[in-house]
Design a protein around this motif. Structure first.
Motif, PDB file in Angstrom:
ATOM      1  N   MET A   1       0.827  -1.198   0.000  1.00 21.85           N
ATOM      2  CA  MET A   1       0.000   0.000   0.000  1.00 21.85           C
ATOM      3  C   MET A   1       0.867   1.256   0.000  1.00 21.85           C
ATOM      4  SD  MET A   1      -2.949  -1.535   0.117  1.00 21.85           S
ATOM      5  CE  MET A   1      -4.197  -0.386   0.703  1.00 21.85           C
ATOM      6  N   GLN A   2       0.205   2.403  -0.088  1.00 22.45           N
ATOM      7  CA  GLN A   2       0.928   3.661  -0.192  1.00 22.45           C
ATOM      8  C   GLN A   2       1.815   3.922   1.010  1.00 22.45           C
ATOM      9  OE1 GLN A   2      -1.302   6.901  -1.828  1.00 22.45           O
ATOM     10  NE2 GLN A   2      -0.176   8.444  -0.661  1.00 22.45           N
ATOM     11  N   HIS A   3       1.339   3.596   2.220  1.00 25.02           N
ATOM     12  CA  HIS A   3       2.162   3.847   3.402  1.00 25.02           C
ATOM     13  C   HIS A   3       3.410   2.958   3.416  1.00 25.02           C
ATOM     14  CE1 HIS A   3      -0.360   0.433   4.701  1.00 25.02           C
ATOM     15  NE2 HIS A   3       0.636   0.128   5.514  1.00 25.02           N
ATOM     16  N   ASN A   4       3.319   1.782   2.776  1.00 29.05           N
ATOM     17  CA  ASN A   4       4.505   0.908   2.705  1.00 29.05           C
ATOM     18  C   ASN A   4       5.621   1.547   1.896  1.00 29.05           C
ATOM     19  OD1 ASN A   4       2.026  -1.525   2.371  1.00 29.05           O
ATOM     20  ND2 ASN A   4       3.390  -1.475   4.138  1.00 29.05           N
ATOM     21  N   ALA A   5       5.274   2.346   0.905  1.00 34.86           N
ATOM     22  CA  ALA A   5       6.280   2.962   0.052  1.00 34.86           C
ATOM     23  C   ALA A   5       7.192   3.899   0.830  1.00 34.86           C
ATOM     24  CB  ALA A   5       5.611   3.727  -1.088  1.00 34.86           C
ATOM     25  N   PHE A   6       6.707   4.418   1.962  1.00 36.71           N
ATOM     26  CA  PHE A   6       7.490   5.368   2.740  1.00 36.71           C
ATOM     27  C   PHE A   6       8.345   4.697   3.817  1.00 36.71           C
ATOM     28  CE2 PHE A   6       4.371   8.042   0.737  1.00 36.71           C
ATOM     29  CZ  PHE A   6       5.072   9.199   0.472  1.00 36.71           C
ATOM     30  N   ARG A   7       8.283   3.376   3.901  1.00 37.94           N
ATOM     31  CA  ARG A   7       9.119   2.690   4.877  1.00 37.94           C
ATOM     32  C   ARG A   7       9.688   1.385   4.317  1.00 37.94           C
ATOM     33  NH1 ARG A   7       4.013   1.470   8.860  1.00 37.94           N
ATOM     34  NH2 ARG A   7       3.489  -0.611   8.103  1.00 37.94           N
ATOM     35  N   SER A   8      10.002   1.408   3.028  1.00 38.34           N
ATOM     36  CA  SER A   8      10.635   0.247   2.396  1.00 38.34           C
ATOM     37  C   SER A   8      11.675   0.757   1.390  1.00 38.34           C
ATOM     38  CB  SER A   8       9.594  -0.626   1.691  1.00 38.34           C
ATOM     39  OG  SER A   8       8.890   0.094   0.699  1.00 38.34           O
ATOM     40  N   PRO A   9      12.591  -0.094   0.958  1.00 38.25           N
ATOM     41  CA  PRO A   9      13.667   0.343   0.060  1.00 38.25           C
ATOM     42  C   PRO A   9      13.140   0.806  -1.299  1.00 38.25           C
ATOM     43  CG  PRO A   9      14.126  -1.821   0.990  1.00 38.25           C
ATOM     44  CD  PRO A   9      12.713  -1.514   1.298  1.00 38.25           C
ATOM     45  N   GLY A  10      13.889   1.691  -1.923  1.00 34.25           N
ATOM     46  CA  GLY A  10      13.559   2.104  -3.278  1.00 34.25           C
ATOM     47  C   GLY A  10      12.395   3.078  -3.334  1.00 34.25           C
ATOM     48  N   ALA A  11      11.881   3.281  -4.533  1.00 34.84           N
ATOM     49  CA  ALA A  11      10.786   4.225  -4.759  1.00 34.84           C
ATOM     50  C   ALA A  11       9.746   3.574  -5.655  1.00 34.84           C
ATOM     51  CB  ALA A  11      11.315   5.505  -5.402  1.00 34.84           C
TER      52      ALA A  11
ATOM     53  N   TYR B   1       5.591  -2.584  17.854  1.00 36.85           N
ATOM     54  CA  TYR B   1       4.763  -1.604  17.141  1.00 36.85           C
ATOM     55  C   TYR B   1       3.484  -1.248  17.910  1.00 36.85           C
ATOM     56  CZ  TYR B   1       7.563  -3.535  13.304  1.00 36.85           C
ATOM     57  OH  TYR B   1       8.576  -3.993  12.518  1.00 36.85           O
ATOM     58  N   ARG B   2       3.554  -1.145  19.223  1.00 36.70           N
ATOM     59  CA  ARG B   2       2.305  -0.970  19.957  1.00 36.70           C
ATOM     60  C   ARG B   2       1.619   0.336  19.619  1.00 36.70           C
ATOM     61  NH1 ARG B   2       5.461  -0.595  25.254  1.00 36.70           N
ATOM     62  NH2 ARG B   2       5.734   1.616  25.663  1.00 36.70           N
ATOM     63  N   GLN B   3       2.368   1.352  19.155  1.00 32.48           N
ATOM     64  CA  GLN B   3       1.728   2.570  18.691  1.00 32.48           C
ATOM     65  C   GLN B   3       1.711   2.646  17.166  1.00 32.48           C
ATOM     66  OE1 GLN B   3       3.297   6.125  20.443  1.00 32.48           O
ATOM     67  NE2 GLN B   3       2.704   5.580  22.522  1.00 32.48           N
ATOM     68  N   SER B   4       2.117   1.581  16.509  1.00 34.18           N
ATOM     69  CA  SER B   4       2.144   1.495  15.048  1.00 34.18           C
ATOM     70  C   SER B   4       2.990   2.588  14.415  1.00 34.18           C
ATOM     71  CB  SER B   4       0.713   1.556  14.490  1.00 34.18           C
ATOM     72  OG  SER B   4      -0.046   0.466  14.944  1.00 34.18           O
ATOM     73  N   ILE B   5       4.025   3.060  15.135  1.00 33.14           N
ATOM     74  CA  ILE B   5       4.916   4.071  14.583  1.00 33.14           C
ATOM     75  C   ILE B   5       6.137   3.384  13.995  1.00 33.14           C
ATOM     76  CG2 ILE B   5       6.371   6.061  15.094  1.00 33.14           C
ATOM     77  CD1 ILE B   5       4.467   6.792  17.328  1.00 33.14           C
ATOM     78  N   GLN B   6       6.344   3.616  12.715  1.00 41.29           N
ATOM     79  CA  GLN B   6       7.551   3.120  12.050  1.00 41.29           C
ATOM     80  C   GLN B   6       8.154   4.257  11.234  1.00 41.29           C
ATOM     81  OE1 GLN B   6       7.636  -0.840  10.294  1.00 41.29           O
ATOM     82  NE2 GLN B   6       5.490  -1.080  10.856  1.00 41.29           N
ATOM     83  N   VAL B   7       9.453   4.306  11.215  1.00 41.30           N
ATOM     84  CA  VAL B   7      10.181   5.303  10.434  1.00 41.30           C
ATOM     85  C   VAL B   7      11.238   4.552   9.638  1.00 41.30           C
ATOM     86  CG1 VAL B   7      11.542   7.425  10.496  1.00 41.30           C
ATOM     87  CG2 VAL B   7       9.791   7.018  12.242  1.00 41.30           C
ATOM     88  N   ALA B   8      11.388   4.909   8.367  1.00 42.24           N
ATOM     89  CA  ALA B   8      12.225   4.128   7.457  1.00 42.24           C
ATOM     90  C   ALA B   8      13.648   3.964   7.960  1.00 42.24           C
ATOM     91  CB  ALA B   8      12.228   4.770   6.067  1.00 42.24           C
ATOM     92  N   ASP B   9      14.230   5.018   8.556  1.00 44.93           N
ATOM     93  CA  ASP B   9      15.627   4.880   8.972  1.00 44.93           C
ATOM     94  C   ASP B   9      15.774   3.871  10.104  1.00 44.93           C
ATOM     95  OD1 ASP B   9      15.273   6.562  11.512  1.00 44.93           O
ATOM     96  OD2 ASP B   9      14.817   8.029   9.967  1.00 44.93           O
TER      97      ASP B   9
END
Length: 405
Positions: free
Chosen positions: A218-228, A348-356
């Motif tokens: 999904m769109q949110h996955n694009a912001f926390r996975s490799p590449g574009a 992920y109890r608050q479902s916060i993920q950041v790509a770095d």
């Protein structure tokens, strides 16, 4: 045995036409049966080896500026003049080592034609060294020659890579990299961290990399996975395993897509794996997989991340974790890894993920796996690593050693 030339070849076809016994293996050019003189004035046959790097379908010439060099390796005793004195003009270093599996060398030579900085192609390079060495053999045996006419050009075996791993060849770590060549490795969960684990594994010589995940990309996955990802790729609503298969199949042949979750009905699909990376966000799923892998004696690494928003400062703090378990050492799992979905510290109890942080979590996991394989040196047999972003610091836990009273 094949005489099929490879073009463009940086002088390879000339070597074949001249009758040299040449072979291409693991980004190296091997020249067999080069006659030389030993210290006790015998004529023997040695093997010369040099880099044979490819880039974009072309062979990089040995011009000493683009990764290749004017040096060669030698398998055999050190070459001497006809009187048994060492040929000092060749000398560089004397270290017996395995360049890559199946190819062990004894010496490295360094010599260039007078007034030049390097070689235009591999024909010029090979013939320069071969002529220097075999000229002394011909003093004792006039018919000695490396130009036997016996063609030994070998087609590369089917590699796991679509194109050759020139990075390992240039760094001269082919033998070390070969330690990562497991038959079957699984990545369970292709979220933020799991997708970065896959990114790194796809650059290793694992024969089969199996991806398990039942989610759509999904769109949110694009912001926390490799590449574009492109907008079209996101709108296609593919399973994550299919999306990443499409991305990494361009590099690695051994990707296997499993677009579903692992549960009690199919967890036995992990049977026979050499290693498993567990990158899931459900404690119950993690516990199920742990139980199965431990029963099967399969080593694994579990990853976890816990980021929280501090409302007073509107800043994030938290940590990422890497935990390894092997058949020999796994009694630390209960202490280090939450397996209860109601646990206050669940992943992920608050479902916060950041790509770095996802990427760092994955890099630590892959580095720990590479230590397990013997690629990296491990001065401490670390069971659990925890990186805290607000410190920043890396804490590690090592197994305690019981001493006899």
């Amino acid at each position: 045995m094949s005489s099929k030339p490879i073009a463009p070849d940086s002088g390879l076809q000339q070597l074949v036409d001249a009758g040299y016994e040449v072979e291409m293996r693991q980004q190296h050019l091997l020249v067999h049966r080069v006659p030389y003189v030993t210290a006790d004035k015998q004529v023997k046959l040695g093997m010369m080896v040099c880099l044979y790097l490819q880039s974009g379908g072309s062979v990089i010439p040995p011009d000493n500026t683009r990764g290749d060099t004017h040096q060669v390796w030698w398998a055999g005793e050190y070459p001497c003049f006809a009187d048994g004195k060492p040929m000092s003009q060749l000398e560089n270093e004397h270290t017996r080592q395995e360049l890559f599996p199946g190819c062990t060398i004894d010496h490295r030579f360094s010599n260039k034609p007078f007034g030049t900085n390097g070689y235009q192609d591999h024909y010029q390079k090979v013939t320069h060294y071969a002529n220097l060495i075999q000229a002394q053999a011909r003093v004792l045996e006039p018919l000695a020659t490396a130009q036997t006419g016996r063609l030994t050009i070998a087609e590369e075996g089917t590699s796991v890579f679509r194109y050759a791993d020139t990075a390992s060849a240039r760094a001269e770590i082919m033998t070390t990299s070969a330690r990562l060549a497991m038959e079957k490795v699984a990545v369970v969960g292709l979220g933020g961290t799991g997708s970065y684990v896959l990114d790194q594994l796809a650059k290793t010589p694992i024969h089969e990399i199996h991806m398990f995940d039942g989610d759509l990309y999904m769109q949110h996955n694009a912001f926390r996975s490799p590449g574009a990802a492109t907008a079209e790729e996101i709108d296609a609503r593919q399973f994550k395993t299919e999306y990443f298969h499409g991305k990494y199949d361009a590099m690695h042949r051994g990707l296997k897509s499993h677009p579903y979750y692992l549960d009690e009905s199919n967890v036995n699909e992990l049977q026979g794996f050499d290693f498993v990376f567990i990158c899931v966000d459900k404690g119950a799923a993690r516990k199920l997989i742990f139980t199965y892998l431990l029963a099967q004696g399969i080593p694994f690494i579990d990853v976890g991340m816990n980021l929280q928003l501090v409302k007073q400062s509107m800043k994030l703090l938290g940590s990422c974790r890497v935990t390894i378990a092997t058949p020999e050492r796994n009694d630390h799992l209960e202490q280090c890894v939450p397996t209860d979905d109601g646990d206050e510290d669940v992943l992920y109890r608050q479902s916060i993920q950041v790509a770095d942080m996802n990427a760092l979590n994955a890099q630590l996991a892959v580095m720990r796996w590479k230590q397990h394989c013997g690629f990296y040196q491990a001065d401490f047999d670390t069971n659990n690593m925890l990186f805290s972003v607000n410190m920043p610091s890396l804490a590690r836990q090592v197994p305690t050693v019981e001493t006899q009273p």
